[in-house]
Design a protein around this motif. Sequence first.
Motif, PDB file in Angstrom:
ATOM      1  N   GLU A 128       0.608  -1.315  -0.148  1.00  0.00           N
ATOM      2  CA  GLU A 128       0.080   0.109   0.050  1.00  0.00           C
ATOM      3  C   GLU A 128       0.960   1.266  -0.058  1.00  0.00           C
ATOM      4  O   GLU A 128       0.525   2.259  -0.658  1.00  0.00           O
ATOM      5  CB  GLU A 128      -1.013   0.042   1.241  1.00  0.00           C
ATOM      6  CG  GLU A 128      -1.992  -1.095   1.256  1.00  0.00           C
ATOM      7  CD  GLU A 128      -3.269  -0.647   0.364  1.00  0.00           C
ATOM      8  OE1 GLU A 128      -3.178   0.540  -0.190  1.00  0.00           O
ATOM      9  OE2 GLU A 128      -4.137  -1.419   0.523  1.00  0.00           O
ATOM     10  N   ASP A 129       2.096   1.057   0.887  1.00  0.00           N
ATOM     11  CA  ASP A 129       3.041   2.297   0.878  1.00  0.00           C
ATOM     12  C   ASP A 129       3.732   2.647  -0.395  1.00  0.00           C
ATOM     13  O   ASP A 129       3.630   3.834  -0.709  1.00  0.00           O
ATOM     14  CB  ASP A 129       3.942   1.892   1.941  1.00  0.00           C
ATOM     15  CG  ASP A 129       4.837   3.176   2.036  1.00  0.00           C
ATOM     16  OD1 ASP A 129       4.378   4.430   2.349  1.00  0.00           O
ATOM     17  OD2 ASP A 129       5.978   3.157   1.760  1.00  0.00           O
ATOM     18  N   ALA A 132       0.825   4.160  -2.864  1.00  0.00           N
ATOM     19  CA  ALA A 132       0.679   5.654  -2.641  1.00  0.00           C
ATOM     20  C   ALA A 132       1.768   6.579  -3.069  1.00  0.00           C
ATOM     21  O   ALA A 132       1.689   7.612  -3.529  1.00  0.00           O
ATOM     22  CB  ALA A 132      -0.163   5.701  -1.229  1.00  0.00           C
ATOM     23  N   ASN A 133       2.997   6.371  -2.343  1.00  0.00           N
ATOM     24  CA  ASN A 133       3.907   7.061  -2.275  1.00  0.00           C
ATOM     25  C   ASN A 133       5.117   6.964  -3.281  1.00  0.00           C
ATOM     26  O   ASN A 133       5.914   8.019  -3.510  1.00  0.00           O
ATOM     27  CB  ASN A 133       4.439   7.031  -0.928  1.00  0.00           C
ATOM     28  CG  ASN A 133       3.621   7.326   0.144  1.00  0.00           C
ATOM     29  OD1 ASN A 133       3.045   8.448  -0.038  1.00  0.00           O
ATOM     30  ND2 ASN A 133       3.485   6.492   1.411  1.00  0.00           N
ATOM     31  N   GLN A 134       5.203   5.959  -4.195  1.00  0.00           N
ATOM     32  CA  GLN A 134       5.871   5.991  -5.136  1.00  0.00           C
ATOM     33  C   GLN A 134       5.430   5.719  -6.492  1.00  0.00           C
ATOM     34  O   GLN A 134       5.679   6.367  -7.673  1.00  0.00           O
ATOM     35  CB  GLN A 134       6.798   4.555  -4.824  1.00  0.00           C
ATOM     36  CG  GLN A 134       7.777   4.555  -3.651  1.00  0.00           C
ATOM     37  CD  GLN A 134       8.560   3.337  -3.686  1.00  0.00           C
ATOM     38  OE1 GLN A 134       8.968   2.860  -4.600  1.00  0.00           O
ATOM     39  NE2 GLN A 134       9.063   3.015  -2.403  1.00  0.00           N
ATOM     40  N   GLN A 135       4.209   4.992  -6.579  1.00  0.00           N
ATOM     41  CA  GLN A 135       3.364   4.733  -7.822  1.00  0.00           C
ATOM     42  C   GLN A 135       2.272   6.227  -8.044  1.00  0.00           C
ATOM     43  O   GLN A 135       1.804   6.509  -8.939  1.00  0.00           O
ATOM     44  CB  GLN A 135       2.658   3.775  -8.183  1.00  0.00           C
ATOM     45  CG  GLN A 135       3.552   2.556  -8.397  1.00  0.00           C
ATOM     46  CD  GLN A 135       2.672   1.180  -8.731  1.00  0.00           C
ATOM     47  OE1 GLN A 135       1.480   1.249  -8.979  1.00  0.00           O
ATOM     48  NE2 GLN A 135       3.373   0.060  -8.894  1.00  0.00           N
ATOM     49  N   ASN A 136       2.173   6.743  -6.766  1.00  0.00           N
ATOM     50  CA  ASN A 136       1.415   7.856  -6.448  1.00  0.00           C
ATOM     51  C   ASN A 136      -0.107   7.554  -7.062  1.00  0.00           C
ATOM     52  O   ASN A 136      -0.766   8.544  -7.717  1.00  0.00           O
ATOM     53  CB  ASN A 136       1.861   9.198  -7.477  1.00  0.00           C
ATOM     54  CG  ASN A 136       3.269   9.711  -7.016  1.00  0.00           C
ATOM     55  OD1 ASN A 136       3.220  10.035  -5.603  1.00  0.00           O
ATOM     56  ND2 ASN A 136       4.212   9.580  -7.796  1.00  0.00           N
ATOM     57  N   ARG A 138      -4.054   7.138  -6.152  1.00  0.00           N
ATOM     58  CA  ARG A 138      -4.839   7.624  -5.112  1.00  0.00           C
ATOM     59  C   ARG A 138      -5.734   6.432  -4.627  1.00  0.00           C
ATOM     60  O   ARG A 138      -6.619   6.673  -3.638  1.00  0.00           O
ATOM     61  CB  ARG A 138      -5.824   8.665  -5.725  1.00  0.00           C
ATOM     62  CG  ARG A 138      -6.507   8.228  -7.078  1.00  0.00           C
ATOM     63  CD  ARG A 138      -7.426   9.477  -7.368  1.00  0.00           C
ATOM     64  NE  ARG A 138      -8.224   9.235  -8.629  1.00  0.00           N
ATOM     65  CZ  ARG A 138      -9.135   8.409  -8.749  1.00  0.00           C
ATOM     66  NH1 ARG A 138      -9.917   8.287  -7.554  1.00  0.00           N
ATOM     67  NH2 ARG A 138     -10.058   8.116  -9.633  1.00  0.00           N
TER      68      ARG A 138
END
Length: 241
Positions: A128-129, A132-136, A138
Amino acid sequence: MNQSLMVAFDVSDRRAALDLADSLAPGRGKAAKVGMELYYKEGAAVLQDLQERGFAIFLDLKLFDIPHTVEQAMLQLARLGVDYVTVHALGGRAMLEAARRGLERGANESGLPLPKLLAVTELTSISEDVLANQQNCRLPLEEQVVRLAQLAKSAGCDGVVCSALELKALHQQVGDDFFYLVPGIRMADAQVGDQVRVATPAQAKADGATAIVVGRPINQSEEPLAAYECYLADWHNSHSV
């Protein structure tokens, strides 16, 4: 046939692949996943070696490029007589449809059976991280996988590659008439390595997997056939949805 359990031939060269194949003999009824490492080293010749030993071939190259390039690549792969091929669902509808066209042309021109086209959703190493934070992205991971599977189905794919954790949602929102191939399979007491979203064979089948892929627990085992039979037995000890 035992194509519900595909063995990942993630080995370095032809000799290692043939040693693994011979250790799993007889090959008839079994399926070998040939990925980038082996295919880029040995090319199509190793596929023929495995086919001659009776293995069905899952050629897992995860194509991801502009539609024309993917279509022409699939045209060539269909001429190899393989049974399954993969693309990335993130390539979009036009690319997925192009992949299907290429496969159909290649199969028709060669007179060979049409391979199943499977779309990779999110790799089982993705958390999940990372999503959200590398593939951006939503969307939550499960919803992302479902959306990609819906796209793949509408674009003409035969199924998807996903983790076992998304299977229930996929059956509910994409349908039972789709092929769900699940990697990241480990026994409960096995190390997960670089996989994040994992399951046992029995868990995957219970949640609706059509087939599973097992790599290191078999291909790095001192007794590959015994490991194969252990994983297959666990699969058969469950009941699908």
